[in-house]
Design a protein around this motif. Structure first.
Motif, PDB file in Angstrom:
ATOM      1  N   GLU A   1       0.872  -1.184   0.000  1.00  0.00           N
ATOM      2  CA  GLU A   1       0.000   0.000   0.000  1.00  0.00           C
ATOM      3  C   GLU A   1       0.904   1.227   0.000  1.00  0.00           C
ATOM      4  N   PHE A   2       0.750   2.103  -1.016  1.00  0.00           N
ATOM      5  CA  PHE A   2       1.684   3.234  -1.103  1.00  0.00           C
ATOM      6  C   PHE A   2       0.976   4.563  -1.428  1.00  0.00           C
ATOM      7  N   PRO A   3       0.379   5.204  -0.444  1.00  0.00           N
ATOM      8  CA  PRO A   3      -0.161   6.549  -0.667  1.00  0.00           C
ATOM      9  C   PRO A   3       0.986   7.508  -0.983  1.00  0.00           C
ATOM     10  N   VAL A   4       0.695   8.535  -1.761  1.00  0.00           N
ATOM     11  CA  VAL A   4       1.713   9.533  -2.119  1.00  0.00           C
ATOM     12  C   VAL A   4       1.323  10.878  -1.525  1.00  0.00           C
TER      13      VAL A   4
ATOM     14  N   ALA B   1       2.859   6.930 -12.131  1.00  0.00           N
ATOM     15  CA  ALA B   1       4.149   6.441 -12.640  1.00  0.00           C
ATOM     16  C   ALA B   1       4.618   5.212 -11.855  1.00  0.00           C
ATOM     17  N   ILE B   2       4.440   5.231 -10.536  1.00  0.00           N
ATOM     18  CA  ILE B   2       4.854   4.087  -9.708  1.00  0.00           C
ATOM     19  C   ILE B   2       3.981   2.874 -10.029  1.00  0.00           C
ATOM     20  N   VAL B   3       2.674   3.103 -10.190  1.00  0.00           N
ATOM     21  CA  VAL B   3       1.755   2.010 -10.527  1.00  0.00           C
ATOM     22  C   VAL B   3       2.191   1.341 -11.833  1.00  0.00           C
ATOM     23  N   GLU B   4       2.476   2.139 -12.848  1.00  0.00           N
ATOM     24  CA  GLU B   4       2.886   1.572 -14.150  1.00  0.00           C
ATOM     25  C   GLU B   4       4.170   0.764 -14.025  1.00  0.00           C
ATOM     26  N   ARG B   5       5.126   1.312 -13.269  1.00  0.00           N
ATOM     27  CA  ARG B   5       6.409   0.626 -13.066  1.00  0.00           C
ATOM     28  C   ARG B   5       6.199  -0.707 -12.333  1.00  0.00           C
ATOM     29  N   LEU B   6       5.429  -0.682 -11.259  1.00  0.00           N
ATOM     30  CA  LEU B   6       5.228  -1.891 -10.456  1.00  0.00           C
ATOM     31  C   LEU B   6       4.442  -2.958 -11.216  1.00  0.00           C
ATOM     32  N   LYS B   7       3.420  -2.535 -11.985  1.00  0.00           N
ATOM     33  CA  LYS B   7       2.631  -3.496 -12.770  1.00  0.00           C
ATOM     34  C   LYS B   7       3.517  -4.231 -13.768  1.00  0.00           C
ATOM     35  N   LYS B   8       4.397  -3.465 -14.398  1.00  0.00           N
ATOM     36  CA  LYS B   8       5.285  -4.046 -15.408  1.00  0.00           C
ATOM     37  C   LYS B   8       6.302  -4.994 -14.748  1.00  0.00           C
ATOM     38  N   LYS B   9       6.929  -4.536 -13.660  1.00  0.00           N
ATOM     39  CA  LYS B   9       7.990  -5.318 -13.027  1.00  0.00           C
ATOM     40  C   LYS B   9       7.459  -6.529 -12.264  1.00  0.00           C
ATOM     41  N   HIS B  10       6.276  -6.384 -11.667  1.00  0.00           N
ATOM     42  CA  HIS B  10       5.693  -7.511 -10.917  1.00  0.00           C
ATOM     43  C   HIS B  10       4.800  -8.388 -11.791  1.00  0.00           C
TER      44      HIS B  10
ATOM     45  N   LEU C   1      -3.253  -3.045  -8.898  1.00  0.00           N
ATOM     46  CA  LEU C   1      -2.486  -3.478  -7.731  1.00  0.00           C
ATOM     47  C   LEU C   1      -3.419  -3.502  -6.517  1.00  0.00           C
ATOM     48  N   LYS C   2      -3.352  -4.547  -5.728  1.00  0.00           N
ATOM     49  CA  LYS C   2      -4.298  -4.728  -4.609  1.00  0.00           C
ATOM     50  C   LYS C   2      -4.094  -3.715  -3.485  1.00  0.00           C
ATOM     51  N   GLU C   3      -2.857  -3.406  -3.176  1.00  0.00           N
ATOM     52  CA  GLU C   3      -2.513  -2.493  -2.071  1.00  0.00           C
ATOM     53  C   GLU C   3      -3.115  -2.940  -0.732  1.00  0.00           C
ATOM     54  N   THR C   4      -2.990  -4.226  -0.450  1.00  0.00           N
ATOM     55  CA  THR C   4      -3.506  -4.770   0.820  1.00  0.00           C
ATOM     56  C   THR C   4      -2.366  -5.167   1.758  1.00  0.00           C
ATOM     57  N   GLY C   5      -1.125  -4.982   1.329  1.00  0.00           N
ATOM     58  CA  GLY C   5       0.036  -5.440   2.108  1.00  0.00           C
ATOM     59  C   GLY C   5       0.657  -4.354   2.975  1.00  0.00           C
ATOM     60  N   SER C   6       1.975  -4.414   3.113  1.00  0.00           N
ATOM     61  CA  SER C   6       2.714  -3.476   3.964  1.00  0.00           C
ATOM     62  C   SER C   6       2.551  -2.035   3.486  1.00  0.00           C
ATOM     63  N   PHE C   7       2.757  -1.112   4.414  1.00  0.00           N
ATOM     64  CA  PHE C   7       2.502   0.320   4.170  1.00  0.00           C
ATOM     65  C   PHE C   7       3.800   1.045   3.825  1.00  0.00           C
ATOM     66  N   TYR C   8       3.777   1.764   2.692  1.00  0.00           N
ATOM     67  CA  TYR C   8       4.935   2.547   2.236  1.00  0.00           C
ATOM     68  C   TYR C   8       4.456   3.969   1.928  1.00  0.00           C
ATOM     69  N   ARG C   9       4.824   4.911   2.760  1.00  0.00           N
ATOM     70  CA  ARG C   9       4.383   6.295   2.534  1.00  0.00           C
ATOM     71  C   ARG C   9       5.408   6.996   1.644  1.00  0.00           C
TER      72      ARG C   9
END
Length: 384
Positions: free
Chosen positions: A93-96, A118-127, A133-141
């Motif tokens: 989970e990564f709020p900006v 931009a982060i969503v596009e990068r993560l979708k491609k790499k993962h 993206l579900k964003e149900t896991g660990s928290f990254y601010r």
């Protein structure tokens, strides 16, 4: 897992050099000091260690990227080029959040939305995620901070600010941040074998921080951090950091620390805070007037954040208090006195020019830290 990471310890204005000293004391040499922050290269294990040990930093942030950004396209492409997948897991989970100062890209909501996309596009491609993206896991601010067209992209490793040690169950009207209280103690050359007194202790923060320093107890030992659940930091790094803190604590170090205040309610709050900090009866709490201060030993330290007299009705009373303190301490020349106040006439009222002065900000209040060094007693020559 990343090898070296770049970390930023953020600091209140005026405390950067103290934070830098703390970072170096933990063994990190590659340190750069800027306004409001200390930047250093380190191994991933530095994330647990600095969060646990830094007494005067506000937060520890992980630097993901730093680049020039004068258009939204540039912000998007540069953000997308950064290795977000190294740090943020597929379900993270990564709020900006964001801020912008003196920059062409001044709309913070737009900057936040672009960085998020931009982060969503990068993560979708790499993962290898096709939909969302579900964003149900660990928290990254994630924070995008743009200053004079330079974008700084970070992830906050601390969670709650590092001043939240976990021991404050009560506080007064204008509480001093724990990080600032620790700085006030660290600026002195107090050693735990010397008496330490805060005659305006309020909720006890300065005396409690002195006790933590005196017994070398890690300030973050009693709390949790956002990065404890991050996959790229091995659990062993956290286990080792907590074990190191436990081993380093000197619980047998005797302390002579006193906090006093006129208000019995504040003394009760201070006592509860000290118990919550695990200090038990290590600090003596006394409900008394400052005028009853009568040190019984030589070479002690007074460190305090007394009332400033900013409210009109309080000014005369506060000024008299400063005069009284100056009169009392003339009888104890071996004692060192350190007072934080915004009152510009403090030295005149105290009746003596400070040995040293340091400009500090207590929250948004511009203050001076007046330092009076105690006189060392002359050694008398022994007869033949």
């Amino acid at each position: 897992m990343p090898g070296k990471v770049t970390l930023i310890a953020t600091a209140a204005m005026g405390l950067e050099s103290i934070v830098s000293k703390e970072v170096k004391a933990l063994g990190y040499e590659d340190v750069e000091v800027e306004n409001g922050r200390v930047i250093f290269q380190a191994d991933v294990s530095a994330i647990p260690r600095t969060n646990l040990w830094l007494r005067t930093a506000d937060r520890v942030k992980l630097l993901v990227g730093r680049f020039k950004a004068t258009s939204f396209d540039q912000l998007f492409e540069e953000t997308k080029a950064l290795p977000w997948e190294t740090f943020i897991e597929e379900d993270g989970e990564f709020p900006v959040v964001g801020k912008s100062v003196k920059s062409k890209l001044y709309s913070v909501p737009d900057c936040q939305a672009i960085v998020k996309k931009a982060i969503v596009e990068r993560l979708k491609k790499k993962h290898g995620v096709a939909s969302w993206l579900k964003e149900t896991g660990s928290f990254y601010r994630v924070e995008v901070a743009i200053h004079k067209d330079e974008a700084l992209l970070t992830i906050d490793t601390s969670g709650s600010g590092l001043h939240k040690r976990g021991y404050r169950v009560g506080q007064g009207e204008a509480p001093l941040k724990e990080t600032m209280a620790a700085a006030l103690v660290q600026i002195t050359n107090w050693h735990p074998d010397k008496p330490f007194v805060d005659p305006f202790c309020g909720s006890g923060t300065i005396a409690i921080e002195a006790a933590l320093i005196g017994q070398n107890i890690a300030p973050g030992f009693n709390r949790e951090f956002a990065s404890e659940g991050w996959g790229f930091i091995p659990q062993k790094a956290w286990d080792d950091a907590f074990q190191e803190a436990e081993d380093a604590a000197d619980y047998d170090q005797p302390l002579d620390i006193t906090g006093s205040d006129l208000d019995p309610k504040m003394i009760e709050i201070a006592r509860k805070n000290a118990m919550e900090a695990g200090l038990g009866e290590l600090v003596s709490w006394k409900q008394m007037q400052m005028n009853d201060l009568k040190p019984k030993q030589d070479g002690g330290y007074i460190v305090s954040n007394p009332p400033y007299g900013e409210r009109i009705g309080d000014r005369e009373e506060v000024e008299q208090m400063y005069r009284d303190l100056g009169m009392i301490m003339r009888d104890y020349p071996s004692w060192s006195v350190y007072i934080l106040t915004s009152h510009e006439g403090f030295e005149k009222l105290y009746g003596q020019s400070a040995t040293k002065k340091r400009k500090l900000f207590n929250g948004y209040i511009k203050t001076d830290y007046y330092q009076y060094f105690g006189k060392k007693k002359k050694q008398t020559a022994k007869g033949f």
